[in-house]
Design an enzyme around this catalytic site. Structure first.
Site, PDB file in Angstrom:
ATOM      1  N   ASP A   1      42.205  34.264  35.562  1.00 50.51           N
ATOM      2  CA  ASP A   1      41.234  33.677  36.487  1.00 50.51           C
ATOM      3  C   ASP A   1      39.882  34.250  36.066  1.00 50.51           C
ATOM      4  O   ASP A   1      39.570  35.401  36.373  1.00 50.51           O
ATOM      5  CB  ASP A   1      41.590  34.086  37.924  1.00 50.51           C
ATOM      6  CG  ASP A   1      40.580  33.567  38.938  1.00 50.51           C
ATOM      7  OD1 ASP A   1      39.865  32.592  38.625  1.00 50.51           O
ATOM      8  OD2 ASP A   1      40.512  34.146  40.040  1.00 50.51           O
TER       9      ASP A   1
ATOM     10  N   ASP B   1      45.653  34.160  41.726  1.00 54.66           N
ATOM     11  CA  ASP B   1      45.189  33.003  40.951  1.00 54.66           C
ATOM     12  C   ASP B   1      45.631  33.108  39.488  1.00 54.66           C
ATOM     13  O   ASP B   1      46.052  32.112  38.880  1.00 54.66           O
ATOM     14  CB  ASP B   1      43.658  32.899  41.003  1.00 54.66           C
ATOM     15  CG  ASP B   1      43.146  32.476  42.385  1.00 54.66           C
ATOM     16  OD1 ASP B   1      43.953  31.997  43.209  1.00 54.66           O
ATOM     17  OD2 ASP B   1      41.938  32.639  42.633  1.00 54.66           O
TER      18      ASP B   1
ATOM     19  N   GLU C   1      42.113  29.369  34.363  1.00 55.50           N
ATOM     20  CA  GLU C   1      41.701  28.450  35.418  1.00 55.50           C
ATOM     21  C   GLU C   1      40.387  27.808  35.014  1.00 55.50           C
ATOM     22  O   GLU C   1      39.444  28.484  34.649  1.00 55.50           O
ATOM     23  CB  GLU C   1      41.534  29.197  36.749  1.00 55.50           C
ATOM     24  CG  GLU C   1      41.118  28.255  37.860  1.00 55.50           C
ATOM     25  CD  GLU C   1      41.279  28.852  39.246  1.00 55.50           C
ATOM     26  OE1 GLU C   1      42.193  29.679  39.459  1.00 55.50           O
ATOM     27  OE2 GLU C   1      40.483  28.474  40.124  1.00 55.50           O
TER      28      GLU C   1
ATOM     29  N   HIS D   1      42.225  36.987  43.219  1.00 57.05           N
ATOM     30  CA  HIS D   1      42.022  36.767  41.782  1.00 57.05           C
ATOM     31  C   HIS D   1      43.298  37.057  40.987  1.00 57.05           C
ATOM     32  O   HIS D   1      43.567  36.410  39.970  1.00 57.05           O
ATOM     33  CB  HIS D   1      40.870  37.624  41.252  1.00 57.05           C
ATOM     34  CG  HIS D   1      39.559  37.284  41.881  1.00 57.05           C
ATOM     35  ND1 HIS D   1      38.942  36.060  41.694  1.00 57.05           N
ATOM     36  CD2 HIS D   1      38.766  37.979  42.725  1.00 57.05           C
ATOM     37  CE1 HIS D   1      37.804  36.036  42.387  1.00 57.05           C
ATOM     38  NE2 HIS D   1      37.682  37.188  43.020  1.00 57.05           N
TER      39      HIS D   1
HETATM   40 MG   LIG Z   1      39.830  33.453  41.956  1.00 58.16          MG
END
Ligand SMILES: [Mg+2]
Lengths: 164, 164
Positions: free
Chosen positions: B7, B143, B67, B140
């Site tokens: 991420d 993610d 991401e 985070h």
């Molecule tokens: Mg994030």
């Protein structure tokens, strides 16, 4: 004082090395590193990293100066200029070279004397200061040399803060 | 199959390593790399580079999955996420690891089954799939793990194109 100037971009990265001694400046090196938008992203950014790394090792600049643009037409463009900047920043860290950013008005102020000068005046001054036979082409190279000269100009002042 | 999920961010970079064997997946490693906005830019990006490099060398992932967000509130944010991505891309190139990007709808589709799922459902599925005692924190890290699992999901399909 040797300064590596960079006009960051993912498709075209301008790279210019300038040496200033007293009031005189000369160009030691200039190139535009190109990458193909059809190539995988790591290959593109890896190529930029390699070119900047080689210039840093070969010319041992005391500073890296980059053009900073704060308004991009698109988010995605800002993002991909960021990719190129990431590669430059890794080199700066690995080689222990401080990095400075200058926006277009600063470049115009340093080279032409006022912040609203147009780009042709900047290119003209780059040619004159570096005593080049012609205006440096393409514009990405002229921009990179202009950024390097801008740092030479502002580095005479005290209290210059590196980019954070 | 070991996948390194990222991420990307300049202040917080989530990094999660997942191993998938058959229908089972487990977390090998997870961290959030933090940098200070008061530190010089090369130091910040150099630290991200180092953390990603160490994870790549230690876990030898077959892929890096990141991401991808296409709409940022601000240009400058997109630009600085780009710095972080630049560091990741240099590692991917140096270690010869293909890199894939997934937007949030793809993550939701892979983990929850539909593209409009909310983030808590995604975090819940990350916990369930990886058989973790609690939901991974901070977000985070959740993610990053979600992105790695998303790549495991889509890599079963053919014709996956790396990021360019
Ligand atoms: Mg994030």
């Amino acid at each position: 004082m040797v300064v590596l100037g960079i006009d960051p971009g993912i498709t075209n990265l301008g790279l210019g090395v300038v040496e200033q001694v007293g009031q005189k400046a000369r160009m030691l090196h200039g190139e535009v590193v190109r990458t193909l938008h059809t190539d995988p992203a790591p290959k593109r950014v890896g190529r930029l990293y390699q070119a900047v790394y080689e210039a840093a090792v070969r010319f041992k600049p005391v500073a890296i100066a980059v053009e900073e643009q704060f308004f991009y037409r698109q988010n995605e463009l800002a993002y991909k200029v960021g990719w190129a900047m990431g590669a430059v920043l890794v080199v700066a860290d690995q080689q222990g070279i401080p990095l400075y950013g200058y926006g277009p008005p600063k470049v115009k102020q340093a080279l032409v004397g006022y912040g609203h000068a147009d780009k042709t005046q900047v290119a003209y001054m780059v040619r004159a200061i570096l005593n080049l036979p012609t205006t440096p082409k393409p514009t990405h190279l002229a921009d990179a040399l202009a950024i390097a000269l801008t740092h030479c100009f502002f580095s005479r002042m005290t209290g210059l803060a590196p980019l954070s």
